[in-house]
Design a protein around this motif. Structure first.
Motif, mmCIF file in Angstrom:
data_model
loop_
_atom_site.group_PDB
_atom_site.id
_atom_site.type_symbol
_atom_site.label_atom_id
_atom_site.label_comp_id
_atom_site.label_asym_id
_atom_site.label_seq_id
_atom_site.Cartn_x
_atom_site.Cartn_y
_atom_site.Cartn_z
ATOM 1 N N HIS A 112 0.844 -1.185 0.000
ATOM 2 C CA HIS A 112 0.000 0.000 0.000
ATOM 3 C C HIS A 112 0.887 1.246 0.000
ATOM 4 N N LEU A 152 -13.165 -6.115 -4.670
ATOM 5 C CA LEU A 152 -12.621 -5.766 -3.365
ATOM 6 C C LEU A 152 -13.139 -6.695 -2.274
ATOM 7 N N SER A 205 -13.996 -6.007 0.682
ATOM 8 C CA SER A 205 -15.096 -5.411 1.430
ATOM 9 C C SER A 205 -16.347 -5.202 0.589
ATOM 10 N N ASP A 257 -5.009 3.904 -4.791
ATOM 11 C CA ASP A 257 -5.769 4.011 -3.546
ATOM 12 C C ASP A 257 -6.500 2.722 -3.195
ATOM 13 N N LEU A 258 -6.055 1.590 -3.769
ATOM 14 C CA LEU A 258 -6.664 0.314 -3.371
ATOM 15 C C LEU A 258 -6.471 0.105 -1.875
ATOM 16 N N PRO A 259 -7.514 -0.292 -1.153
ATOM 17 C CA PRO A 259 -7.352 -0.512 0.290
ATOM 18 C C PRO A 259 -6.557 -1.776 0.563
ATOM 19 N N THR A 260 -5.953 -1.832 1.741
ATOM 20 C CA THR A 260 -5.279 -3.060 2.140
ATOM 21 C C THR A 260 -6.310 -4.177 2.250
ATOM 22 N N GLY A 261 -5.879 -5.392 1.971
ATOM 23 C CA GLY A 261 -6.791 -6.525 2.069
ATOM 24 C C GLY A 261 -6.512 -7.565 1.016
ATOM 25 N N HIS A 286 -7.973 -9.061 -2.173
ATOM 26 C CA HIS A 286 -8.890 -8.794 -3.270
ATOM 27 C C HIS A 286 -8.681 -9.840 -4.370
ATOM 28 N N PRO A 315 -0.172 -3.652 4.008
ATOM 29 C CA PRO A 315 0.108 -2.326 4.574
ATOM 30 C C PRO A 315 1.603 -2.040 4.563
ATOM 31 N N TYR A 373 0.258 -3.423 11.964
ATOM 32 C CA TYR A 373 -0.665 -2.647 12.782
ATOM 33 C C TYR A 373 -0.002 -2.289 14.111
#
Length: 482
Positions: free
Chosen positions: A76, A100, A102, A138-142, A144, A165, A169
């Motif tokens: 990211h 995605l 989510s 801008d792809l979110p972490t996760g 996919h 990331p 965390y």
């Protein structure tokens, strides 16, 4: 002896490092003998140079003849390009779509000609180019899933797209530079007036609440991985049967669902003979693993039988939900330990165990499952009980004010004779073991006797076994797009 250039080619294809740095900081080269041993452990014909060359050709061809790898990992905030392999001459362009984790998706088109070329290669007279396919920054972490197709709609391939990331965390507080403290606990060493000769999850909850009252923010625990109830002396938490499940010896039987209502179990525990057994277990200088396991399983088996007859609808719904969530991994784990338990209890043992039960799909294992549903259910139920008790202990720690709560150590691997390796033999190498190079405390190096996961299999499975492992050990469920 295989040609050195062939060995070097295979080394790169298999992702084997050619050197490491020892504890003095000196560079050490991997020997040809070690390289051959690792290649043999990965299934290569190291004693047949011609076969080895064909295997290298096949690996290389497979890699170039698919458009996308099984999984692509991007950081990211860094270079958001995924390697895509296409034949030359280049087609005009491709469409891509990211589903995605989510929900929702991103999509777009790419002209191939201006894309960066990482490499080119020929296989069987066909020429391929590997290009860098840009993705939205801008792809979110996760986790996919990326799909690519030609402009006319013809599908080309898909892969798991892992957006990692930039860093791990960091909990609030620590990220602001605050200092916290906690205690490291080997749970099996804890003693109390009420436990059965080994620290259990109720002890853990009580201890966490007390530590939180003194300002502690976390309790660090030894690995709580599932061991071998039928062979309790195999007690090392670093050579577990499974890292996805919990050691049932840590269950507090008196808090198991149904214990309070199960007269047979409570009468057994209240009997003079059983009280004497518990007194001896509590008085022992060390942990009597066989004695503790025998007492707990004797009582828990009675509670389980009561649960199967008298559980409420809400309890049954929660239990069935747990089984559905854990899926095939839980069923295979329970089948392994049911077979092992029945074999160990037989007067002369089951002479077919483990040889005839060659994995959960074997004829003998399936026939056993048909004959012993209650035994299999018992081991699934034990995991449900253990998981619920551990979650309650975590809640106790948090409710008492701990900012981090419980964290569980993770063993390096699993026993080659345990449920996890038995259930998924293709994932583990039987020809190699995990260890460590020499250091000041072990000048000869270390061999831990633990079979490693095969990196090629992990890659082909898009790293799902590792994802499942971390999710299980952290006590979290990660929803993934498959």
């Amino acid at each position: 002896m295989p040609d050195p250039e062939l060995l070097e080619r295979l080394r790169r294809l298999r992702g084997i490092e050619d050197h490491w740095f020892d504890y003095l900081g000196e560079r050490r080269q991997v020997s040809e003998e070690s390289l051959l041993g690792l290649l043999a452990a990965m299934g290569h014909s190291t004693d047949d140079p011609e076969a080895l060359a064909r295997e290298a050709d096949a690996l290389e061809a497979e890699d170039w003849q698919r458009v996308l790898p099984p999984a692509a990992v991007i950081r990211h905030g860094r270079d958001f390009r995924v390697p895509v392999t296409v034949m030359l001459p280049l087609m005009r362009g491709i469409r891509w779509r990211v589903a995605l984790e989510s929900g929702g998706e991103r999509s777009g088109e790419a002209d191939l000609e201006p894309l960066e070329r990482y490499a080119e290669h020929a296989v069987d007279g066909l020429h391929y180019a590997r290009l860098g396919l840009p993705q939205p920054g801008d792809l979110p972490t996760g986790y996919h899933r990326l799909f690519v197709e030609k402009l006319d709609g013809e599908r080309l391939g898909n892969c798991r797209l892992i957006v990692a990331p930039e860093r791990c965390y960091v909990p609030p507080g620590l990220s602001d530079g605050q200092r916290i403290w906690g205690l490291a606990v080997q749970l099996y060493t804890m003693r109390s007036r009420r436990n059965w000769g080994i620290g259990d999850i109720t002890d853990l909850a009580d201890f966490a609440a007390s530590a939180a009252g003194l300002g502690a923010d976390f309790i660090g625990l030894n690995p709580l991985h599932a061991l071998f109830p039928a062979d309790p002396e195999m007690a090392s938490p670093y050579s577990p049967s499974s890292r996805q499940f919990i050691n049932v010896i840590y269950i507090d039987p008196e808090l198991a669902p149904g214990y309070a209502e199960c007269g047979e179990a409570r009468e057994l525990v209240a009997s003079a003979a059983f009280r004497e057994r518990l007194a001896a277990l509590r008085a022992a200088a060390g942990v009597d693993y066989a004695g503790v396991t025998a007492c707990k399983l004797q009582v828990l088996s009675k509670v389980h039988a009561f649960f199967r007859r008298h559980a409420s609808e809400s309890q049954l719904a929660a239990y069935r939900g747990f089984i559905a969530e854990k899926g095939q991994a839980l069923e295979d784990y329970a089948l392994f330990h049911a077979i092992q338990g029945v074999a160990a209890a037989a007067p002369e043992g089951d002479r077919r165990w483990p040889g005839a039960y060659a994995g959960p799909g074997s004829v003998d294992a399936r026939e056993f499952a048909g004959r012993h549903p209650a035994e299999i259910d018992f081991h699934m139920w034990l995991q449900w009980v253990a998981g619920n008790q551990l979650a309650a202990a975590e809640k106790t720690a948090r409710d008492a004010g701990m900012s981090l709560g419980l964290y569980r150590d993770l063993a390096v691997g699993v026993s080659g004779g345990g449920a996890e390796a038995w259930s998924d033999p293709a994932l583990y190498s039987r020809g190699a073991s995990v260890g460590a190079p020499p250091d000041p405390l072990a000048l000869q190096g270390q061999d831990w006797g633990i079979p490693p996961m095969l990196p090629g299999v992990l890659r082909e499975r898009a790293y799902q076994p590792v994802i499942d492992l971390f999710a299980s050990n952290m006590g979290r469920h990660l929803s993934l797009i498959h």
